[in-house]
Design a protein around this motif. Structure first.
Motif, PDB file in Angstrom:
ATOM      1  N   THR A   2      13.056 -16.889   1.548  1.00 13.78           N
ATOM      2  CA  THR A   2      13.370 -16.522   0.877  1.00 13.78           C
ATOM      3  C   THR A   2      13.494 -15.024   1.142  1.00 13.78           C
ATOM      4  O   THR A   2      11.914 -14.540   2.064  1.00 13.78           O
ATOM      5  N   ARG A   3      13.745 -13.666   0.967  1.00 11.43           N
ATOM      6  CA  ARG A   3      14.103 -12.111   1.192  1.00 11.43           C
ATOM      7  C   ARG A   3      14.771 -11.087   0.298  1.00 11.43           C
ATOM      8  O   ARG A   3      15.520 -12.128  -0.699  1.00 11.43           O
ATOM      9  N   MET A   4      13.626 -10.045  -0.196  1.00 14.30           N
ATOM     10  CA  MET A   4      14.105  -9.815  -0.958  1.00 14.30           C
ATOM     11  C   MET A   4      14.380  -8.266  -0.809  1.00 14.30           C
ATOM     12  O   MET A   4      13.539  -7.451   0.307  1.00 14.30           O
ATOM     13  N   ALA A 212       3.795  -7.717   1.390  1.00 15.14           N
ATOM     14  CA  ALA A 212       4.662  -8.035   2.135  1.00 15.14           C
ATOM     15  C   ALA A 212       6.242  -8.149   2.083  1.00 15.14           C
ATOM     16  O   ALA A 212       7.263  -8.039   2.568  1.00 15.14           O
ATOM     17  N   VAL A 213       6.834  -8.710   1.186  1.00 15.63           N
ATOM     18  CA  VAL A 213       7.932  -9.354   0.528  1.00 15.63           C
ATOM     19  C   VAL A 213       8.570  -8.050   0.296  1.00 15.63           C
ATOM     20  O   VAL A 213      10.455  -8.035   0.416  1.00 15.63           O
ATOM     21  N   SER A 214       7.999  -7.566  -0.415  1.00 17.64           N
ATOM     22  CA  SER A 214       8.673  -6.036  -0.932  1.00 17.64           C
ATOM     23  C   SER A 214       9.127  -5.458  -0.318  1.00 17.64           C
ATOM     24  O   SER A 214       9.866  -3.841   0.077  1.00 17.64           O
ATOM     25  N   GLN A 215       8.472  -5.468   1.509  1.00 17.74           N
ATOM     26  CA  GLN A 215       8.900  -4.656   2.414  1.00 17.74           C
ATOM     27  C   GLN A 215       9.753  -5.443   3.099  1.00 17.74           C
ATOM     28  O   GLN A 215      10.200  -4.598   4.567  1.00 17.74           O
ATOM     29  N   LEU A 254      14.168  -9.787  -8.961  1.00 17.11           N
ATOM     30  CA  LEU A 254      12.963  -9.899  -9.482  1.00 17.11           C
ATOM     31  C   LEU A 254      12.606  -8.064  -8.301  1.00 17.11           C
ATOM     32  O   LEU A 254      13.021  -7.568  -7.163  1.00 17.11           O
ATOM     33  N   ARG A 255      11.972  -6.746  -8.287  1.00 19.01           N
ATOM     34  CA  ARG A 255      11.413  -6.353  -7.366  1.00 19.01           C
ATOM     35  C   ARG A 255      10.618  -6.431  -7.807  1.00 19.01           C
ATOM     36  O   ARG A 255       9.141  -5.710  -8.629  1.00 19.01           O
ATOM     37  N   ILE A 256       9.240  -5.285  -6.451  1.00 16.37           N
ATOM     38  CA  ILE A 256       8.544  -5.046  -5.977  1.00 16.37           C
ATOM     39  C   ILE A 256       7.700  -2.946  -5.766  1.00 16.37           C
ATOM     40  O   ILE A 256       8.510  -3.515  -5.056  1.00 16.37           O
ATOM     41  N   ILE A 257       6.765  -3.207  -6.512  1.00 14.33           N
ATOM     42  CA  ILE A 257       6.749  -1.434  -6.295  1.00 14.33           C
ATOM     43  C   ILE A 257       4.952  -1.725  -5.957  1.00 14.33           C
ATOM     44  O   ILE A 257       4.083  -2.162  -6.362  1.00 14.33           O
ATOM     45  N   VAL A 258       4.712  -1.075  -4.900  1.00 15.30           N
ATOM     46  CA  VAL A 258       3.454  -1.412  -4.405  1.00 15.30           C
ATOM     47  C   VAL A 258       2.542   0.315  -5.088  1.00 15.30           C
ATOM     48  O   VAL A 258       3.166   1.544  -4.046  1.00 15.30           O
ATOM     49  N   MET A 259       1.832   0.157  -5.401  1.00 12.16           N
ATOM     50  CA  MET A 259       1.180   1.323  -6.222  1.00 12.16           C
ATOM     51  C   MET A 259       0.007   2.156  -4.876  1.00 12.16           C
ATOM     52  O   MET A 259      -1.259   2.575  -5.547  1.00 12.16           O
ATOM     53  N   GLU A 260       0.177   2.694  -4.249  1.00 14.91           N
ATOM     54  CA  GLU A 260      -0.449   2.464  -2.804  1.00 14.91           C
ATOM     55  C   GLU A 260      -1.179   3.778  -3.061  1.00 14.91           C
ATOM     56  O   GLU A 260      -2.306   4.345  -2.832  1.00 14.91           O
ATOM     57  N   HIS A 261      -0.655   5.095  -3.603  1.00 18.10           N
ATOM     58  CA  HIS A 261      -2.050   6.076  -3.830  1.00 18.10           C
ATOM     59  C   HIS A 261      -2.691   5.879  -5.179  1.00 18.10           C
ATOM     60  O   HIS A 261      -3.315   6.602  -5.268  1.00 18.10           O
ATOM     61  N   ARG A 262      -3.022   4.671  -5.837  1.00 16.29           N
ATOM     62  CA  ARG A 262      -4.520   4.715  -6.845  1.00 16.29           C
ATOM     63  C   ARG A 262      -4.587   3.822  -6.276  1.00 16.29           C
ATOM     64  O   ARG A 262      -4.911   2.417  -6.156  1.00 16.29           O
ATOM     65  N   ALA A 263      -6.337   3.864  -5.687  1.00 16.21           N
ATOM     66  CA  ALA A 263      -7.466   2.466  -5.203  1.00 16.21           C
ATOM     67  C   ALA A 263      -7.736   1.483  -6.732  1.00 16.21           C
ATOM     68  O   ALA A 263      -8.183   2.838  -7.349  1.00 16.21           O
ATOM     69  N   VAL A 264      -8.255   0.734  -6.435  1.00 20.49           N
ATOM     70  CA  VAL A 264      -8.505   0.019  -7.429  1.00 20.49           C
ATOM     71  C   VAL A 264     -10.252   0.419  -7.679  1.00 20.49           C
ATOM     72  O   VAL A 264     -10.627   1.075  -9.023  1.00 20.49           O
ATOM     73  N   ASP A 265     -11.082   0.018  -6.603  1.00 17.77           N
ATOM     74  CA  ASP A 265     -12.597   1.090  -6.805  1.00 17.77           C
ATOM     75  C   ASP A 265     -12.626   2.044  -6.226  1.00 17.77           C
ATOM     76  O   ASP A 265     -12.867   2.345  -4.816  1.00 17.77           O
TER      77      ASP A 265
END
Length: 271
Positions: A2-4, A212-215, A254-265
């Motif tokens: 499956t590829r998105m 990875a799928v989002s990329q 479905l679309r997937i967005i990576v929120m890279e600008h905000r770290a959890v910790d």
């Protein structure tokens, strides 16, 4: 396989009704149709909110409850039942992040294992009607300004698992990395995270696959790179954790967005 397909997207907001997954470094959120979820047990705590209407929550021998919001702890078997057209929001909480105690305290009914009825339900729903902004949601649910109660060594181990889940770190290897015996490490991990080491490692791998799928990666390759032994291992684990297969989820535009600008910790990233 499956590829998105991917497309340029804003970092935080979505202005249409397509189902969407947002990924932070440890948190995740989903907004979309309920997808007829089966009974499942999450690896991290999940906040569920019925965006259109209340939903029915079944868990164990207790009577099902019809509610608008619920906070479901990790490793709690449950099923959410709603109409086919109803839109749900699920926010999966990384146990190493600040603000998790604040979220529990905001639930007005905490008598049982599952907590119900967020005190700011109306405001949460209002936030999501004009603009679908997951960062606003994350801040409202978690940003309370309190210190992170999780043991620093366990937070370091969580970060290592999130950063490189495909390297198959064992409990012994991570215990050594934070200068603990394996038995002490496993005890502290469960005590401070509310989930087990094995279940959190599984969560980190799932998040890696989604990113990875989002990329543009195909699902089988992403699962292998994340440390799953086989496609069936990944498929079984996904269904047990979320109540449906990954293919079912991805087939729904479905679309997937990576929120890279905000770290959890923030404590770790700023040190």
């Amino acid at each position: 396989m499956t590829r998105m397909a991917t497309e340029p997207l804003p970092d935080s907001c979505c202005d249409d009704a397509r189902p969407t997954v947002w990924l932070w470094s440890g948190h995740a959120a989903y907004r979309g149709p309920s997808l007829r979820l089966g009974t499942h047990s999450g690896s991290v705590t999940c906040f569920a909110l019925g965006l259109d209407a209340p939903f029915l929550l079944r868990s164990g021998p207790a009577e099902p409850r019809r509610v608008r919001s619920a906070l479901i702890p990790a490793r709690t078997s449950h099923q959410i039942v709603v109409g086919e057209e109803q839109t749900m929001l699920f926010f999966y909480v990384d146990p190493g992040a600040s603000g998790t105690a604040h979220l529990l305290a905001a639930m007005t009914d905490r008598a049982g294992t599952i907590a119900y009825d967020h005190r700011d339900e109306a405001a949460l729903l209002a936030d999501w009607r004009p603009v679908m902004d997951p960062e606003m949601l994350r801040q409202r649910l978690l940003d309370a300004g309190e210190a992170n109660p999780t043991d620093e060594r366990i937070r370091v181990a969580m970060r290592l698992l999130r950063d490189r889940p495909g390297e198959r770190e064992s409990a012994a290897e991570l215990a050594a990395a934070v200068n603990l015996s394996q038995s002490r490490f496993l005890h502290l991990f469960s005590a401070h995270s509310g989930t087990s080491f094995r279940r959190y490692r599984l969560w980190a791998r799932m998040r890696y696959v989604a990113a990875a799928v989002s990329q543009g990666a195909d699902l089988s390759t992403a699962a292998s790179d994340a440390g799953f032994a086989s496609p069936s291992h990944f498929s079984d684990a996904f269904r047990a954790m979320f109540g449906l297969t990954a293919t079912q989820l991805l087939s729904n535009q479905l679309r997937i967005i990576v929120m890279e600008h905000r770290a959890v910790d923030e404590t770790l990233t700023s040190s």
